[in-house]
Design a protein around this motif. Structure first.
Motif, PDB file in Angstrom:
ATOM      1  N   LEU A 150       0.835  -1.204   0.000  1.00 52.49           N
ATOM      2  CA  LEU A 150       0.000   0.000   0.000  1.00 52.49           C
ATOM      3  C   LEU A 150       0.869   1.253   0.000  1.00 52.49           C
ATOM      4  O   LEU A 150       0.595   2.220  -0.729  1.00 52.49           O
ATOM      5  CB  LEU A 150      -0.910  -0.020   1.224  1.00 52.49           C
ATOM      6  CG  LEU A 150      -1.917   1.128   1.344  1.00 52.49           C
ATOM      7  CD1 LEU A 150      -2.898   1.102   0.174  1.00 52.49           C
ATOM      8  CD2 LEU A 150      -2.675   1.027   2.670  1.00 52.49           C
ATOM      9  N   ARG A 151       1.929   1.235   0.785  1.00 50.42           N
ATOM     10  CA  ARG A 151       2.803   2.403   0.902  1.00 50.42           C
ATOM     11  C   ARG A 151       3.467   2.751  -0.428  1.00 50.42           C
ATOM     12  O   ARG A 151       3.551   3.938  -0.798  1.00 50.42           O
ATOM     13  CB  ARG A 151       3.869   2.133   1.956  1.00 50.42           C
ATOM     14  CG  ARG A 151       4.923   3.233   2.091  1.00 50.42           C
ATOM     15  CD  ARG A 151       5.977   2.841   3.108  1.00 50.42           C
ATOM     16  NE  ARG A 151       7.052   3.824   3.169  1.00 50.42           N
ATOM     17  CZ  ARG A 151       8.157   3.696   3.907  1.00 50.42           C
ATOM     18  NH1 ARG A 151       8.292   2.609   4.674  1.00 50.42           N
ATOM     19  NH2 ARG A 151       9.084   4.622   3.897  1.00 50.42           N
ATOM     20  N   VAL A 152       3.932   1.740  -1.169  1.00 52.38           N
ATOM     21  CA  VAL A 152       4.674   2.012  -2.402  1.00 52.38           C
ATOM     22  C   VAL A 152       3.791   1.947  -3.644  1.00 52.38           C
ATOM     23  O   VAL A 152       4.258   2.188  -4.764  1.00 52.38           O
ATOM     24  CB  VAL A 152       5.865   1.037  -2.553  1.00 52.38           C
ATOM     25  CG1 VAL A 152       6.822   1.185  -1.387  1.00 52.38           C
ATOM     26  CG2 VAL A 152       5.396  -0.417  -2.676  1.00 52.38           C
ATOM     27  N   GLY A 153       2.508   1.595  -3.467  1.00 49.76           N
ATOM     28  CA  GLY A 153       1.574   1.610  -4.584  1.00 49.76           C
ATOM     29  C   GLY A 153       1.717   0.461  -5.557  1.00 49.76           C
ATOM     30  O   GLY A 153       1.430   0.623  -6.748  1.00 49.76           O
ATOM     31  N   LEU A 154       2.132  -0.712  -5.067  1.00 57.00           N
ATOM     32  CA  LEU A 154       2.282  -1.879  -5.939  1.00 57.00           C
ATOM     33  C   LEU A 154       1.064  -2.787  -5.832  1.00 57.00           C
ATOM     34  O   LEU A 154       0.450  -2.899  -4.763  1.00 57.00           O
ATOM     35  CB  LEU A 154       3.536  -2.670  -5.569  1.00 57.00           C
ATOM     36  CG  LEU A 154       4.865  -2.069  -6.023  1.00 57.00           C
ATOM     37  CD1 LEU A 154       6.034  -2.824  -5.392  1.00 57.00           C
ATOM     38  CD2 LEU A 154       4.978  -2.107  -7.548  1.00 57.00           C
ATOM     39  N   ARG A 189      -4.462  -5.658 -10.557  1.00 54.20           N
ATOM     40  CA  ARG A 189      -4.730  -4.404  -9.836  1.00 54.20           C
ATOM     41  C   ARG A 189      -6.192  -4.302  -9.400  1.00 54.20           C
ATOM     42  O   ARG A 189      -6.499  -3.632  -8.409  1.00 54.20           O
ATOM     43  CB  ARG A 189      -4.386  -3.209 -10.726  1.00 54.20           C
ATOM     44  CG  ARG A 189      -2.900  -3.042 -11.020  1.00 54.20           C
ATOM     45  CD  ARG A 189      -2.637  -1.823 -11.885  1.00 54.20           C
ATOM     46  NE  ARG A 189      -1.236  -1.717 -12.279  1.00 54.20           N
ATOM     47  CZ  ARG A 189      -0.288  -1.196 -11.516  1.00 54.20           C
ATOM     48  NH1 ARG A 189      -0.606  -0.714 -10.318  1.00 54.20           N
ATOM     49  NH2 ARG A 189       0.960  -1.137 -11.931  1.00 54.20           N
TER      50      ARG A 189
END
Length: 261
Positions: A150-154, A189
Protein backbone atom coordinates in the motif's frame (compact mmCIF):
# COMPACT_ATOMS: atom_id res chain seq x y z
CA UNK A 1 -16.00 -15.52 -20.04
CA UNK A 2 -16.43 -14.78 -16.35
CA UNK A 3 -13.79 -14.07 -13.67
CA UNK A 4 -10.93 -16.54 -13.37
CA UNK A 5 -10.31 -18.19 -10.01
CA UNK A 6 -6.54 -17.93 -10.02
CA UNK A 7 -3.86 -19.62 -7.92
CA UNK A 8 -0.46 -17.97 -7.75
CA UNK A 9 2.70 -19.47 -6.18
CA UNK A 10 2.17 -23.23 -6.26
CA UNK A 11 4.81 -25.97 -6.23
CA UNK A 12 4.99 -29.41 -7.82
CA UNK A 13 7.44 -32.23 -7.15
CA UNK A 14 9.82 -30.60 -9.60
CA UNK A 15 10.72 -28.64 -6.46
CA UNK A 16 12.91 -30.73 -4.10
CA UNK A 17 10.73 -29.82 -1.12
CA UNK A 18 7.32 -30.53 -2.70
CA UNK A 19 5.32 -33.74 -3.05
CA UNK A 20 2.52 -32.79 -5.47
CA UNK A 21 2.85 -34.30 -8.93
CA UNK A 22 1.61 -32.22 -11.88
CA UNK A 23 -1.07 -34.87 -12.46
CA UNK A 24 -2.31 -34.59 -8.87
CA UNK A 25 -2.19 -30.81 -9.02
CA UNK A 26 -4.31 -30.81 -12.17
CA UNK A 27 -6.96 -32.98 -10.48
CA UNK A 28 -6.98 -31.05 -7.20
CA UNK A 29 -7.12 -27.71 -8.98
CA UNK A 30 -10.07 -28.84 -11.10
CA UNK A 31 -11.84 -30.13 -7.97
CA UNK A 32 -11.30 -26.72 -6.31
CA UNK A 33 -12.81 -24.88 -9.26
CA UNK A 34 -9.52 -23.27 -10.27
CA UNK A 35 -9.44 -21.72 -13.74
CA UNK A 36 -5.86 -20.45 -13.87
CA UNK A 37 -2.73 -21.50 -11.98
CA UNK A 38 0.76 -20.01 -11.80
CA UNK A 39 3.23 -22.80 -11.04
CA UNK A 40 6.41 -21.53 -9.42
CA UNK A 41 8.79 -24.36 -8.63
CA UNK A 42 12.18 -23.60 -7.13
CA UNK A 43 14.62 -22.59 -9.86
CA UNK A 44 12.91 -24.50 -12.66
CA UNK A 45 10.01 -24.03 -15.08
CA UNK A 46 9.73 -27.73 -15.93
CA UNK A 47 6.89 -28.36 -13.46
CA UNK A 48 4.83 -25.57 -15.00
CA UNK A 49 5.54 -26.85 -18.51
CA UNK A 50 4.57 -30.38 -17.47
CA UNK A 51 1.28 -29.19 -15.98
CA UNK A 52 0.48 -27.10 -19.06
CA UNK A 53 0.92 -30.20 -21.24
CA UNK A 54 -1.64 -32.31 -19.37
CA UNK A 55 -4.47 -29.97 -18.39
CA UNK A 56 -7.04 -27.68 -19.95
CA UNK A 57 -6.58 -25.23 -17.09
CA UNK A 58 -4.80 -22.02 -17.98
CA UNK A 59 -1.21 -22.38 -16.73
CA UNK A 60 1.19 -19.47 -16.23
CA UNK A 61 4.78 -20.61 -16.59
CA UNK A 62 6.74 -19.40 -13.59
CA UNK A 63 9.51 -20.13 -11.11
CA UNK A 64 10.49 -19.12 -7.60
CA UNK A 65 14.10 -18.15 -8.13
CA UNK A 66 16.66 -18.40 -5.32
CA UNK A 67 18.76 -15.23 -5.22
CA UNK A 68 21.59 -14.20 -2.91
CA UNK A 69 19.12 -11.86 -1.22
CA UNK A 70 16.01 -14.03 -0.94
CA UNK A 71 13.40 -15.47 -3.30
CA UNK A 72 11.83 -13.78 -6.32
CA UNK A 73 9.01 -15.12 -8.49
CA UNK A 74 9.11 -14.75 -12.24
CA UNK A 75 5.89 -15.26 -14.22
CA UNK A 76 5.34 -15.65 -17.96
CA UNK A 77 8.82 -17.09 -18.34
CA UNK A 78 10.11 -18.57 -21.59
CA UNK A 79 13.41 -19.82 -20.16
CA UNK A 80 14.65 -20.73 -16.66
CA UNK A 81 16.37 -17.99 -14.68
CA UNK A 82 19.73 -18.98 -13.13
CA UNK A 83 19.69 -19.08 -9.32
CA UNK A 84 22.09 -17.43 -6.87
CA UNK A 85 22.42 -14.14 -8.67
CA UNK A 86 21.69 -10.91 -6.81
CA UNK A 87 18.06 -9.89 -6.48
CA UNK A 88 18.57 -7.11 -9.00
CA UNK A 89 20.33 -9.34 -11.54
CA UNK A 90 17.49 -11.86 -11.18
CA UNK A 91 14.76 -9.25 -11.64
CA UNK A 92 16.52 -7.89 -14.74
CA UNK A 93 16.81 -11.42 -16.18
CA UNK A 94 13.08 -11.95 -15.69
CA UNK A 95 12.21 -8.63 -17.30
CA UNK A 96 14.54 -9.29 -20.26
CA UNK A 97 12.41 -12.25 -21.33
CA UNK A 98 9.16 -10.32 -20.95
CA UNK A 99 8.27 -11.75 -17.56
CA UNK A 100 6.76 -10.20 -14.47
CA UNK A 101 8.66 -9.80 -11.19
CA UNK A 102 6.66 -10.79 -8.11
CA UNK A 103 8.01 -10.77 -4.56
CA UNK A 104 6.79 -13.66 -2.36
CA UNK A 105 6.77 -13.53 1.46
CA UNK A 106 8.98 -10.39 1.42
CA UNK A 107 9.37 -10.08 5.18
CA UNK A 108 9.63 -13.76 6.14
CA UNK A 109 12.85 -14.65 7.98
CA UNK A 110 12.40 -18.46 7.95
CA UNK A 111 15.06 -20.19 5.82
CA UNK A 112 16.31 -16.80 4.62
CA UNK A 113 13.75 -16.81 1.80
CA UNK A 114 12.37 -13.29 2.23
CA UNK A 115 14.03 -10.33 0.53
CA UNK A 116 13.36 -8.11 3.54
CA UNK A 117 15.37 -4.85 3.18
CA UNK A 118 16.70 -5.95 -0.21
CA UNK A 119 13.28 -5.30 -1.70
CA UNK A 120 14.07 -1.60 -1.67
CA UNK A 121 17.03 -2.21 -3.98
CA UNK A 122 14.77 -3.59 -6.74
CA UNK A 123 11.65 -1.54 -6.13
CA UNK A 124 11.81 -0.09 -9.65
CA UNK A 125 11.62 -3.63 -11.10
CA UNK A 126 8.90 -5.14 -8.86
CA UNK A 127 5.48 -5.71 -10.43
CA UNK A 128 3.52 -7.11 -7.47
CA UNK A 129 3.90 -8.09 -3.81
CA UNK A 130 2.54 -11.15 -2.00
CA UNK A 131 0.45 -9.82 0.90
CA UNK A 132 -0.79 -13.19 2.14
CA UNK A 133 1.13 -16.47 2.01
CA UNK A 134 -0.78 -19.64 2.80
CA UNK A 135 2.25 -21.08 4.59
CA UNK A 136 2.73 -18.12 6.95
CA UNK A 137 1.32 -19.53 10.15
CA UNK A 138 1.92 -16.16 11.84
CA UNK A 139 0.19 -13.09 10.38
CA UNK A 140 2.94 -10.59 11.15
CA UNK A 141 4.91 -10.95 7.87
CA UNK A 142 1.71 -10.69 5.83
CA UNK A 143 0.52 -7.57 7.65
CA UNK A 144 3.91 -5.96 7.04
CA UNK A 145 3.81 -6.96 3.35
CA UNK A 146 0.30 -5.53 2.89
CA UNK A 147 1.34 -2.24 4.49
CA UNK A 148 4.43 -2.13 2.27
CA UNK A 149 2.46 -2.75 -0.95
CA UNK A 150 0.00 0.00 0.00
CA UNK A 151 2.80 2.40 0.90
CA UNK A 152 4.67 2.01 -2.40
CA UNK A 153 1.57 1.61 -4.58
CA UNK A 154 2.28 -1.88 -5.94
CA UNK A 155 -0.39 -4.44 -6.87
CA UNK A 156 -1.02 -7.12 -4.25
CA UNK A 157 -1.58 -10.84 -4.66
CA UNK A 158 -2.20 -13.79 -2.35
CA UNK A 159 -0.02 -16.88 -2.70
CA UNK A 160 -0.87 -20.47 -1.91
CA UNK A 161 2.77 -21.63 -1.61
CA UNK A 162 1.41 -25.18 -1.53
CA UNK A 163 4.01 -27.94 -1.40
CA UNK A 164 1.81 -30.98 -0.66
CA UNK A 165 -1.46 -32.24 -2.18
CA UNK A 166 -3.41 -32.15 1.10
CA UNK A 167 -4.03 -28.42 0.55
CA UNK A 168 -3.46 -26.51 -2.66
CA UNK A 169 -5.86 -23.55 -2.57
CA UNK A 170 -6.08 -21.85 0.82
CA UNK A 171 -6.10 -18.47 -0.92
CA UNK A 172 -6.73 -17.27 -4.44
CA UNK A 173 -7.67 -14.22 -6.53
CA UNK A 174 -10.55 -13.61 -8.90
CA UNK A 175 -9.19 -12.00 -12.06
CA UNK A 176 -10.95 -10.75 -15.13
CA UNK A 177 -9.82 -12.60 -18.28
CA UNK A 178 -6.42 -11.41 -19.47
CA UNK A 179 -4.30 -11.83 -22.59
CA UNK A 180 -0.67 -11.65 -21.48
CA UNK A 181 1.73 -10.31 -18.84
CA UNK A 182 0.75 -6.63 -19.08
CA UNK A 183 -2.97 -7.42 -19.13
CA UNK A 184 -2.50 -9.90 -16.26
CA UNK A 185 -0.91 -7.14 -14.18
CA UNK A 186 -3.78 -4.77 -15.01
CA UNK A 187 -6.27 -7.47 -14.01
CA UNK A 188 -4.36 -8.07 -10.77
CA UNK A 189 -4.73 -4.40 -9.84
CA UNK A 190 -8.51 -4.89 -9.83
CA UNK A 191 -8.54 -8.45 -8.46
CA UNK A 192 -10.73 -9.71 -5.66
CA UNK A 193 -8.32 -11.30 -3.19
CA UNK A 194 -9.33 -14.24 -0.99
CA UNK A 195 -6.78 -14.65 1.80
CA UNK A 196 -6.42 -17.82 3.87
CA UNK A 197 -4.11 -20.33 5.54
CA UNK A 198 -3.43 -23.99 5.00
CA UNK A 199 -5.09 -26.32 7.54
CA UNK A 200 -3.27 -27.70 10.58
CA UNK A 201 -2.58 -31.06 8.91
CA UNK A 202 -0.63 -29.20 6.23
CA UNK A 203 1.49 -27.42 8.84
CA UNK A 204 2.18 -30.72 10.62
CA UNK A 205 3.61 -32.11 7.39
CA UNK A 206 5.50 -28.89 6.69
CA UNK A 207 7.04 -28.93 10.17
CA UNK A 208 8.30 -32.48 9.73
CA UNK A 209 9.70 -31.68 6.29
CA UNK A 210 11.47 -28.56 7.55
CA UNK A 211 12.92 -30.33 10.59
CA UNK A 212 14.45 -33.04 8.40
CA UNK A 213 15.90 -30.39 6.12
CA UNK A 214 17.42 -28.38 8.95
CA UNK A 215 18.98 -31.49 10.47
CA UNK A 216 20.54 -32.47 7.15
CA UNK A 217 18.43 -35.61 6.79
CA UNK A 218 17.00 -34.72 3.39
CA UNK A 219 13.36 -34.33 2.49
CA UNK A 220 10.92 -37.18 3.25
CA UNK A 221 10.20 -39.93 0.74
CA UNK A 222 7.88 -38.76 -2.03
CA UNK A 223 9.23 -35.22 -2.14
CA UNK A 224 11.00 -33.91 -5.22
CA UNK A 225 10.39 -37.05 -7.29
CA UNK A 226 10.65 -35.07 -10.55
CA UNK A 227 13.43 -32.86 -9.27
CA UNK A 228 16.22 -35.03 -10.67
CA UNK A 229 14.97 -34.30 -14.17
CA UNK A 230 15.86 -30.64 -13.76
CA UNK A 231 19.38 -31.63 -12.67
CA UNK A 232 19.77 -33.97 -15.62
CA UNK A 233 18.81 -31.15 -17.99
CA UNK A 234 21.75 -29.12 -16.72
CA UNK A 235 19.98 -26.72 -14.38
CA UNK A 236 21.76 -25.78 -11.17
CA UNK A 237 20.60 -27.54 -8.03
CA UNK A 238 18.30 -25.20 -6.11
CA UNK A 239 18.80 -23.58 -2.77
CA UNK A 240 21.50 -24.50 -0.27
CA UNK A 241 21.77 -28.28 -0.64
CA UNK A 242 25.48 -28.09 0.25
CA UNK A 243 24.96 -26.53 3.70
CA UNK A 244 25.43 -28.55 6.87
CA UNK A 245 22.87 -28.73 9.71
CA UNK A 246 24.33 -25.80 11.70
CA UNK A 247 24.37 -23.54 8.65
CA UNK A 248 20.84 -24.55 7.74
CA UNK A 249 19.61 -23.62 11.22
CA UNK A 250 21.33 -20.23 10.99
CA UNK A 251 19.62 -19.71 7.63
CA UNK A 252 16.27 -20.67 9.16
CA UNK A 253 16.39 -17.81 11.66
CA UNK A 254 17.75 -15.29 9.21
CA UNK A 255 21.34 -15.15 10.53
CA UNK A 256 22.86 -16.54 7.33
CA UNK A 257 22.02 -15.31 3.88
CA UNK A 258 22.27 -17.47 0.72
CA UNK A 259 25.73 -18.26 -0.64
CA UNK A 260 27.29 -15.79 -3.04
CA UNK A 261 28.81 -18.62 -5.11
Amino acid sequence: MGPLKTLIHVHTNYSPDAATSPETLARRAADAGIDCIAVTDHDTIEGARHLASITDLRVIIGAEVSTRDGDIIGLFLREPVPPRMSARETAVAIREQGGLVLVPHPFLRLLGCGLRDAIWDILDLVDAVEVCNGQNIMRGPDIKAAAFALRVGLPAFVGSDSHTPCSIAPCWQMLRPFSGPVDFLNALRMAELHAGRHPLRYFASAGYRTARYLLGCGFPSGFGENHDRTAESGQIQPRDHRLGPAERILRSIGLLRPSME
